[in-house]
Design a protein around this motif. Structure first.
Motif: not given
Ligand SMILES: [Zn+2]
Length: 654
Positions: A76-102
């Motif tokens: 499906c479209e959702g799976c395809r976008l997710a596999l490409e790493g571009g799904h708008p509803d999946i947000v990946e955050i790196d705790g090491a670089s986004h560790n500020k309260v803001d």
């Protein structure tokens, strides 16, 4: 086409592809199939176990148009976008670089927006332990009341750094290190798919070196493949890439330990280091070998996973050990060295000294084992072959005879009735007394022991026994090995109270002694200083209205007792309680005397001496101890009185 590293090429796309995390796959699969997915998961474990990969599978399973379900459709479209790493509803955050309260505050605002194309929003926060405390607090507010459509997937390698408030609000799943065998099998299946020929031994080395991390194993396998030049990748290739020594060389080193051959051990170590191996890597390999040997010895040959050739070498080493505990001792010593190696400017020196130590250490266990055998032996005369006294005694620091004893004992454990055993004991005793000073003293006290043994044993409570104990006094208080030897055998030993020699008059018990002792006890119970001061003055007896005390005029204890102060007032109080309010102290300007006016300290020392002498008499009548002393030509330095035994009787102290 560019080469895609194995770790990326074979990154699992569904739970069934994950290696060694079956428990995680089952838990998450059930939750997805049942539609009961928790709002926040925490994946913990060392690097390279697939935590982020698992989070991405869960995210895809949640946004799949056919889902949520255990296995996303991947079509499906959702799976395809997710596999490409571009799904708008999946947000990946790196705790090491986004560790500020803001960053977290921003996230908190955005979680309330509805998902754009899927029914759910998924936040993957990697290395979540890197968030600052204020960022955690901001995150906590969201976790307390998460919006219906939001899921958090946290991953961390250091779960202990997470606040308890976070831990209590997540569903935690621990990723485990993958077992060596399972990892090697996985690497083998990848090699098959890549059409690469590789020896099983090479796969095992790579699996072991990666310490249970799948990604590390893949990366190492990449390196080994890149290094190998022949059609088939060999174990030697893997060893070269991993910086490992030949296991045979490590086994050679342990052989030298077993043979107690320091020269050989150094020679082998030099060869290993000359091949460019790091001291730390060699130490780790040695530890691994010792661990395998320990398992072999304790659990049997079938308990270790090695080749047949390695197994027979282990068998030979196990055979050569004097005691299984040797391996543990070596391991501990080496582990200590390894802990010092990191960051040390001269790691090679540390390892060399450790190896020398391990191959040259004194086999103390052997002595204990021999003593045990002697104790277990039935009563009877020991075999004493002629020439035993002439057994060679090594001089100086040369320990060779000691090592020779060990080897003989190791190769053929001598039966108890073997006359060689006595010779062995003599050798061992000689090695133990190998410095001239100790040897001389041992001989001297042997003489005195033999002289003392002509006295027939007597009962402890027999008054005649007191004479026997007193006669044995020089032995009973003979100095410990750490003290300087007496000028001659049988010389008067040093004591911190007036000496009581065989000729000394019996201990005096002036009238009123029991009351005096009670007084000192009460002073001690009330105040330690007062008690210890009163304990030191001589008690000459009491007459109606007066207590006679002995001490020099400048004696510290006397000054304390006769000068106004806390000590004197406590003493005066108990003096009147015990001897009557009219009792006065009459000082005699002389030090305490054992036979006239002893101090309590003197009496207690004498009681202790008598108890030790009695314990010694009892010990010397013990058959097992007799055999041990005979075999080692040893002396009984001291016998501790049994603390449970009744105090020495009056007869013994005179
Ligand atoms: Zn799908």
């Amino acid at each position: 086409m560019a080469y895609l590293v194995l770790a990326r090429k074979y990154r699992p796309r569904r739970f069934d592809d994950m290696v060694g995390q079956e428990h995680v796959a089952r838990t998450l699969g059930h939750a997805l199939d049942a539609g009961r997915v928790h709002h926040a998961y925490l994946f913990s474990g060392i690097r390279g176990l697939g935590k982020t990969t698992a989070a991405r599978i869960v995210a895809r399973a949640l946004v799949c148009e056919e889902g949520p379900r255990r296995d996303p459709c991947d079509a499906c479209e959702g799976c395809r976008l997710a596999l490409e790493g571009g799904h708008p509803d999946i947000v990946e955050i790196d705790g090491a670089s986004h560790n500020k309260v803001d960053d977290v505050r921003d996230l908190r605002e955005r979680v309330y927006y509805m998902p754009q194309i899927a029914r759910r929003k998924v936040y993957i926060v990697d290395e979540v332990h890197m968030l600052s405390t204020s960022a955690f607090n901001a995150l906590l507010k969201t976790l307390e009341e998460p919006p219906e459509h939001v899921h958090f997937l946290f991953a961390t390698t250091e779960v202990h750094k997470l606040p308890a408030t976070i831990l209590s609000r997540v569903c935690r799943l621990d990723f485990r290190r993958v077992a060596e065998g399972q990892l090697a099998e996985h690497l083998g299946s990848i090699a098959d798919r890549e059409d690469i020929s590789i020896e099983p031994g090479a796969l095992r080395l790579v699996a072991r070196a990666s310490e249970g991390s799948v990604r590390d194993a893949m990366t190492l396998l990449d390196q080994v493949i890149a290094f190998a030049s022949e059609a088939t990748i060999t174990e030697a290739d893997a060893r070269e890439v991993l910086g490992l020594s030949e296991p045979e060389r490590i086994a050679d080193l342990v052989d030298a330990f077993v043979a107690r051959d320091p020269a050989r051990a150094l020679e082998v170590l030099e060869a290993i280091l000359a091949a460019g191996r790091e001291a730390g890597a060699v130490a780790v390999q040695l530890l691994e070998h010792l661990r395998t040997l320990a398992i072999f010895v304790r659990c049997g040959p079938e308990a270790v996973e090695v080749t047949d050739a390695e197994r027979s070498r282990l068998a030979a080493q196990a055979e050569g050990l004097g005691a299984p505990s040797w391996v543990q001792g070596w391991f501990d010593r080496l582990a200590h060295t390894l802990s010092m190696l990191a960051g040390h400017p001269a790691p090679r020196l540390l390892l060399e000294m450790a190896v020398l130590d391990l191959s040259a250490g004194e086999p103390l266990e052997d002595v204990l084992r021999l003593a045990e055998r002697l104790v277990e032996q039935p009563a009877g005369p020991l075999p004493r072959p002629e020439g035993r006294r002439a057994a060679p005694r090594p001089a100086g620091p040369d320990r060779a005879p000691s090592a020779a004893v060990t080897r003989r004992d190791r190769q053929s454990p001598l039966p108890d009735d073997d006359p060689d055993r006595a010779e062995l004991s003599a050798l061992l005793a000689g090695a133990l007394a190998d410095d001239g000073d100790r040897g001389g003293r041992a001989r001297a006290s042997r003489t005195s022991r033999r002289r003392g043994s002509t006295t027939p044993p007597s009962d402890d409570d027999d008054p005649d026994g007191a004479a026997a104990s007193t006669a044995a006094a020089p032995d009973a208080v003979s100095p410990r090995p750490s003290e300087p030897p007496p000028p001659q055998a049988g010389a008067e030993p040093l004591r911190d109270v007036a000496p009581l020699s065989a000729e000394a008059a019996p201990l005096a018990r002036p009238p009123g002694w029991d009351e005096w002792e009670a007084l000192v006890e009460r002073c001690l119970a009330r105040d330690t200083l007062t008690g210890s001061v009163v304990r030191e003055v001589g008690f000459g007896g009491c007459t109606p209205g007066a207590v006679e005390l002995w001490a020099q005029p400048d004696d510290f204890a006397r000054e304390q007792l006769s000068t106004a102060g806390p000590v004197a007032s406590i003493f005066a109080q108990f003096l009147s309680e015990v001897f009557g309010s009219a009792a006065q102290v009459r000082w005699v300007d002389r030090p305490p005397r054992v036979d006239r006016a002893p101090s309590l300290a003197m009496v207690e020392a004498e009681r202790d001496r008598a108890a030790r002498a009695a314990a010694r008499e009892r010990a010397l009548r013990d058959d097992a101890l007799k055999r041990v002393l005979e075999a080692f030509e040893g002396e009984l330095v001291e016998a501790e009185p049994d603390p449970g035994a009744p105090a020495a009787s009056e007869a013994e102290v005179g």
